[in-house]
Design a protein around this motif. Sequence first.
Motif, PDB file in Angstrom:
ATOM      1  N   ILE C 345       0.864  -1.182   0.005  1.00 46.54           N
ATOM      2  CA  ILE C 345       0.061  -0.205   0.051  1.00 46.54           C
ATOM      3  C   ILE C 345       0.806   1.306  -0.112  1.00 46.54           C
ATOM      4  CG2 ILE C 345      -1.642   1.108   1.453  1.00 46.54           C
ATOM      5  CD1 ILE C 345      -2.903  -1.563   2.258  1.00 46.54           C
ATOM      6  N   GLN C 346       2.107   1.081   0.701  1.00 52.71           N
ATOM      7  CA  GLN C 346       3.094   2.355   0.610  1.00 52.71           C
ATOM      8  C   GLN C 346       3.417   2.553  -0.738  1.00 52.71           C
ATOM      9  OE1 GLN C 346       6.718   1.575   2.867  1.00 52.71           O
ATOM     10  NE2 GLN C 346       7.129   3.645   2.675  1.00 52.71           N
ATOM     11  N   GLY C 347       3.678   1.410  -1.462  1.00 53.98           N
ATOM     12  CA  GLY C 347       4.068   1.606  -2.921  1.00 53.98           C
ATOM     13  C   GLY C 347       2.977   2.278  -3.759  1.00 53.98           C
ATOM     14  N   GLY C 348       1.977   1.780  -3.451  1.00 56.88           N
ATOM     15  CA  GLY C 348       0.538   2.165  -4.434  1.00 56.88           C
ATOM     16  C   GLY C 348       0.440   3.620  -4.136  1.00 56.88           C
ATOM     17  N   ALA C 349       0.540   3.952  -2.806  1.00 53.17           N
ATOM     18  CA  ALA C 349       0.231   5.471  -2.361  1.00 53.17           C
ATOM     19  C   ALA C 349       1.441   6.283  -3.134  1.00 53.17           C
ATOM     20  CB  ALA C 349       0.098   5.691  -1.010  1.00 53.17           C
ATOM     21  N   ILE C 350       2.559   6.016  -2.952  1.00 55.88           N
ATOM     22  CA  ILE C 350       3.706   6.875  -3.477  1.00 55.88           C
ATOM     23  C   ILE C 350       3.672   6.818  -4.597  1.00 55.88           C
ATOM     24  CG2 ILE C 350       6.259   6.982  -3.368  1.00 55.88           C
ATOM     25  CD1 ILE C 350       6.607   5.798  -0.890  1.00 55.88           C
ATOM     26  N   TYR C 351       3.302   5.720  -5.383  1.00 53.26           N
ATOM     27  CA  TYR C 351       3.356   5.679  -6.938  1.00 53.26           C
ATOM     28  C   TYR C 351       1.970   6.650  -7.388  1.00 53.26           C
ATOM     29  CZ  TYR C 351       4.056   4.456 -11.725  1.00 53.26           C
ATOM     30  OH  TYR C 351       4.448   4.213 -12.880  1.00 53.26           O
ATOM     31  N   ALA C 352       0.792   6.613  -6.849  1.00 48.11           N
ATOM     32  CA  ALA C 352      -0.074   7.730  -6.993  1.00 48.11           C
ATOM     33  C   ALA C 352       0.459   9.024  -6.928  1.00 48.11           C
ATOM     34  CB  ALA C 352      -1.369   7.240  -6.224  1.00 48.11           C
ATOM     35  N   PHE C 353       1.208   9.540  -6.012  1.00 49.94           N
ATOM     36  CA  PHE C 353       1.522  10.934  -5.810  1.00 49.94           C
ATOM     37  C   PHE C 353       2.491  10.951  -6.831  1.00 49.94           C
ATOM     38  CE2 PHE C 353       5.070  13.431  -4.135  1.00 49.94           C
ATOM     39  CZ  PHE C 353       4.246  14.584  -3.549  1.00 49.94           C
ATOM     40  N   ASN C 354       3.551  10.065  -7.108  1.00 48.05           N
ATOM     41  CA  ASN C 354       4.265  10.361  -8.196  1.00 48.05           C
ATOM     42  C   ASN C 354       3.875  10.370  -9.563  1.00 48.05           C
ATOM     43  OD1 ASN C 354       6.603   9.567 -10.178  1.00 48.05           O
ATOM     44  ND2 ASN C 354       5.381   7.936 -10.274  1.00 48.05           N
ATOM     45  N   SER C 355       2.662   9.678  -9.900  1.00 48.97           N
ATOM     46  CA  SER C 355       1.937   9.718 -11.094  1.00 48.97           C
ATOM     47  C   SER C 355       1.501  10.824 -11.208  1.00 48.97           C
ATOM     48  CB  SER C 355       0.963   8.499 -11.191  1.00 48.97           C
ATOM     49  OG  SER C 355       0.467   8.477 -12.380  1.00 48.97           O
ATOM     50  N   MET C 356       0.893  11.681 -10.304  1.00 50.89           N
ATOM     51  CA  MET C 356       0.114  13.038 -10.542  1.00 50.89           C
ATOM     52  C   MET C 356       0.932  13.886 -11.142  1.00 50.89           C
ATOM     53  SD  MET C 356      -1.820  13.396  -6.876  1.00 50.89           S
ATOM     54  CE  MET C 356      -3.387  13.858  -7.151  1.00 50.89           C
ATOM     55  N   LEU C 357       2.316  13.909 -10.619  1.00 47.95           N
ATOM     56  CA  LEU C 357       3.303  14.879 -11.117  1.00 47.95           C
ATOM     57  C   LEU C 357       3.766  14.466 -12.521  1.00 47.95           C
ATOM     58  CD1 LEU C 357       5.374  15.308  -7.838  1.00 47.95           C
ATOM     59  CD2 LEU C 357       3.322  16.710  -8.930  1.00 47.95           C
ATOM     60  N   VAL C 358       4.113  13.050 -12.555  1.00 45.05           N
ATOM     61  CA  VAL C 358       4.608  12.812 -13.796  1.00 45.05           C
ATOM     62  C   VAL C 358       3.690  12.916 -14.939  1.00 45.05           C
ATOM     63  CG1 VAL C 358       5.680  10.557 -14.865  1.00 45.05           C
ATOM     64  CG2 VAL C 358       6.274  11.109 -12.794  1.00 45.05           C
ATOM     65  N   MET C 359       2.567  12.480 -14.867  1.00 47.38           N
ATOM     66  CA  MET C 359       1.596  12.503 -16.090  1.00 47.38           C
ATOM     67  C   MET C 359       1.389  13.838 -16.154  1.00 47.38           C
ATOM     68  SD  MET C 359       1.234   9.925 -17.239  1.00 47.38           S
ATOM     69  CE  MET C 359       2.198   8.223 -16.591  1.00 47.38           C
ATOM     70  N   THR C 360       1.234  14.933 -15.483  1.00 45.44           N
ATOM     71  CA  THR C 360       1.209  16.288 -15.680  1.00 45.44           C
ATOM     72  C   THR C 360       2.172  16.786 -16.735  1.00 45.44           C
ATOM     73  OG1 THR C 360      -0.270  16.581 -13.686  1.00 45.44           O
ATOM     74  CG2 THR C 360       0.581  18.394 -14.868  1.00 45.44           C
ATOM     75  N   ALA C 361       3.347  16.301 -16.044  1.00 44.92           N
ATOM     76  CA  ALA C 361       4.595  16.921 -16.773  1.00 44.92           C
ATOM     77  C   ALA C 361       4.476  16.221 -18.186  1.00 44.92           C
ATOM     78  CB  ALA C 361       5.775  16.674 -16.155  1.00 44.92           C
ATOM     79  N   PHE C 362       4.176  14.978 -18.497  1.00 43.95           N
ATOM     80  CA  PHE C 362       4.467  14.239 -19.607  1.00 43.95           C
ATOM     81  C   PHE C 362       3.621  14.754 -20.577  1.00 43.95           C
ATOM     82  CE2 PHE C 362       5.649   9.712 -20.486  1.00 43.95           C
ATOM     83  CZ  PHE C 362       6.588  10.058 -21.788  1.00 43.95           C
ATOM     84  N   TYR C 363       2.335  15.019 -20.071  1.00 41.13           N
ATOM     85  CA  TYR C 363       1.203  15.899 -21.279  1.00 41.13           C
ATOM     86  C   TYR C 363       1.752  17.158 -21.635  1.00 41.13           C
ATOM     87  CZ  TYR C 363      -2.385  12.299 -21.776  1.00 41.13           C
ATOM     88  OH  TYR C 363      -3.139  11.311 -21.891  1.00 41.13           O
ATOM     89  N   LEU C 364       2.476  17.961 -20.624  1.00 39.34           N
ATOM     90  CA  LEU C 364       2.865  19.435 -20.832  1.00 39.34           C
ATOM     91  C   LEU C 364       4.049  19.240 -22.057  1.00 39.34           C
ATOM     92  CD1 LEU C 364       2.803  21.071 -17.500  1.00 39.34           C
ATOM     93  CD2 LEU C 364       1.055  21.175 -19.259  1.00 39.34           C
TER      94      LEU C 364
END
Lengths: 138, 127, 544
Positions: C345-364
């Motif tokens: 669950i720690q992995g999933g939660a950190i991944y979600a946090f990371n994914s919010m930043l990464v996917m925003t940056a990727f689309y930009l």
Amino acid sequence: MNTVIFRTIAPTLAAIMLVFSIFVLLRGHNEPGGGFIGGLIAASAVAIYGIGASVTEVRRAIRLDPLSIAGVGVVLAGASGLVSAFFDVPFMTSQWLAFEFADSEVVLSTPMIFDIGVYLVVFGTISAVALALEEPEQ
Amino acid sequence: MIETAYALLIGVFFATAVYLILSKAVIRMLLGVAVLGNAVNLLIFTAGRLTREAPPIVTAESGERLVAPYANPLPQALILTAIVIGFAMFTFLLVLGYRAYQELDADNTDTMRLTEPEKAPPPPTTY
Amino acid sequence: MASQTQAPDPGALPAAMIEHATAMADWVVILPVVLCLIGGALLLIMRKSRIGQAGLAILVTIGVIASDIALLMRTLDGPVSMTMGKWLPPFGIAFTADVLSAGFALAAAVATLVVLFYTQAELQLREVRHGFHALVLLMLAGVSGAFLTGDIFNLYVWFEVMLIASFGLMIMGGRKIQLDAAVKYGFLNFLATTFFLVALGYLYGLVGTLNMADIVTAAAVAPKVPMAAIASLMLLAFGMKAAAFPVNAWLPASYHAPDPGVSALFAGLLTKVGAYTLLRILVALMPGTRDWLGPVLVVVATTTLIIAPLGALAQTNLRRALGFFVIGGIGAILAGLAIGTPTGIQGGAIYAFNSMLVMTAFYLVAGLVERVTGEMDTRQMGGLYAVNSPLSIAFLVLVFAAAGLPPSLAFWPKLLLVEGSVASGQYWVLAAVLINSILTSIAGSRLWAHIFWRQGRAGTHSEQPNDRLRPLSPTYRGFAAVPTGALVLAIVLLGLWPNPVFEAGRLAATGLVDPVPYVAATGLAPANDAAQGGAAMASEETPR
């Protein structure tokens, strides 16, 4: 829809409905009524006037952009909740102010401000939608 | 008894809604959405227990407190919220469907292929 | 069974109000939402004005970030709760934040700020007057509200606030392709929230309460089979919102239609709210339903992880391919959920946090690529490395981030997922996580090679003509490139010094697995008195 009878009666009807909507709004605190239904009545008044006269005339009559009115409503509703910050109580706790005015007791409260906010939000959004749908196509 | 009748009615509502939403025509899907909203509201109402008692209003005669039994007010508040939100959603989807009909000249979801082009060329096979 | 929300017997009147004073500091729980709402409303009022809108929106978002940081600092010592209108929980609507909610709210606000800067480069006056900034803030209000609320019906309301604002953003610009996308996005997301509402109705009928902390207590003693049915309905509803495998088709069909800035906002924020809710509901609220849902979660997570990069491989449209990367990220979060141990669950939660930043940056970054090349089709791009090498570096870093390779932050949660799946013997999940990383790096580096490395163009046009794809003027290029670059840099830096995020993730996972502090923060009795009903407990709470 656009008969002489309707066109003649629409402004009067709209005016009566607007006054009635404010009555319903203020009555709403302890009795059936309130901001939501009041806003709906007011928006129906706008819609009727829009059918009877024209959309441009309605827009001129209400002067403000309907969505701006809705924005004012959200600000009012939010601000009414923030008032409680000054009294060490949680967000949206109701605050009351009662005073004597002209031989009768007047009670002002933050739920009333909230309700006025709801009235404006409903009035603004519903009349924006109604006017957009009534507008003749280009 | 009455709960069973309600459950059956909700079932009919859901079946109608699902049938309509599975249709290709946007306007039927919209009707399905409207029916679905009503089905859910009825479900919440039934889940809050059906009573035929007094409204839950505190009056001076009742001694400033609620006297049991009284109707559960919470589902009504939930349904009111859900109706308002559902209404807003329906309005948006209606206007959207109308605009899509005008612009894309289609009420048929099968012919709406702008986002997923039907004859998309295959990706290059080289790296 | 009488509903527990009805008042107890009319003997002595129980206390119905919170009597102790509310500390000013507790207001940080509600502040992110209130700021966004009032800011959005002010922008709605002034939406016709030419100037000042962007400034106000950015100012409000900075305020939201500040209060999110303050909230995160407070939640490190334990969850913070505030019940609206002084009503005792579980009757009043509570906002309850722990590390998980505060961290996600912070990531959402940061992503929004970056997007607000970026969109200044490409916004047209017409869109500003249609209320672009107001909609962005209202969407942030919905997202923050969904993260911070402690009441499950309130969660539904925030979902809808978010949805309505995103509808407005989706059709902003009014191109035909956007209408097409909005029909799909709109209907399917509305259906998902309706499923959630159905589950909510059943849940209320079963446990008689809507306060999440109270549900933790009540669900522990509720009959198992109906709870499992409710949990699977929730899984369907939020799986749809999060675009998990069998119900993911709407995402790649809609996210590439609006302008890149709006796509970035959607990719960063919206699906993660669904993922957050799954974490909150399935782990903290209904842990008893794991016996039934566990295998389903494993299947959903593994298929999502594997299908997503395969979809990306088959795409020629750049932003459509990125849509599949978003889905792959959701798969990783679900893998954490499927593993179910604190490490997972720690992995999933950190991944979600990371994914919010990464996917925003990727689309930009994809938006910048589209601007520089004037194309949306990867086969038309070609040879961009020679023209713009910083862009190619940013793109490559983000490919690594999507695949979970160092030096990005995404490597660490993937490592946790691997560790967790090995420790709990779930080798299917392990295999899927690893295969996902390999396939994603293949798909991503192939996109990179096509866009940046290969010379010239290949193939024929297949995309709709788009008048927005003109090169940016130098002044605006700074607006678009600087915040995007800063976000990419932040992702790398967090990957090099992951300790704070790691520690916060551990606290978040502990808070989910053991929700006693969460329950206690709302003022309800902790879960070990579970035999009593929620309402009885509330009346026994003496005013402090």
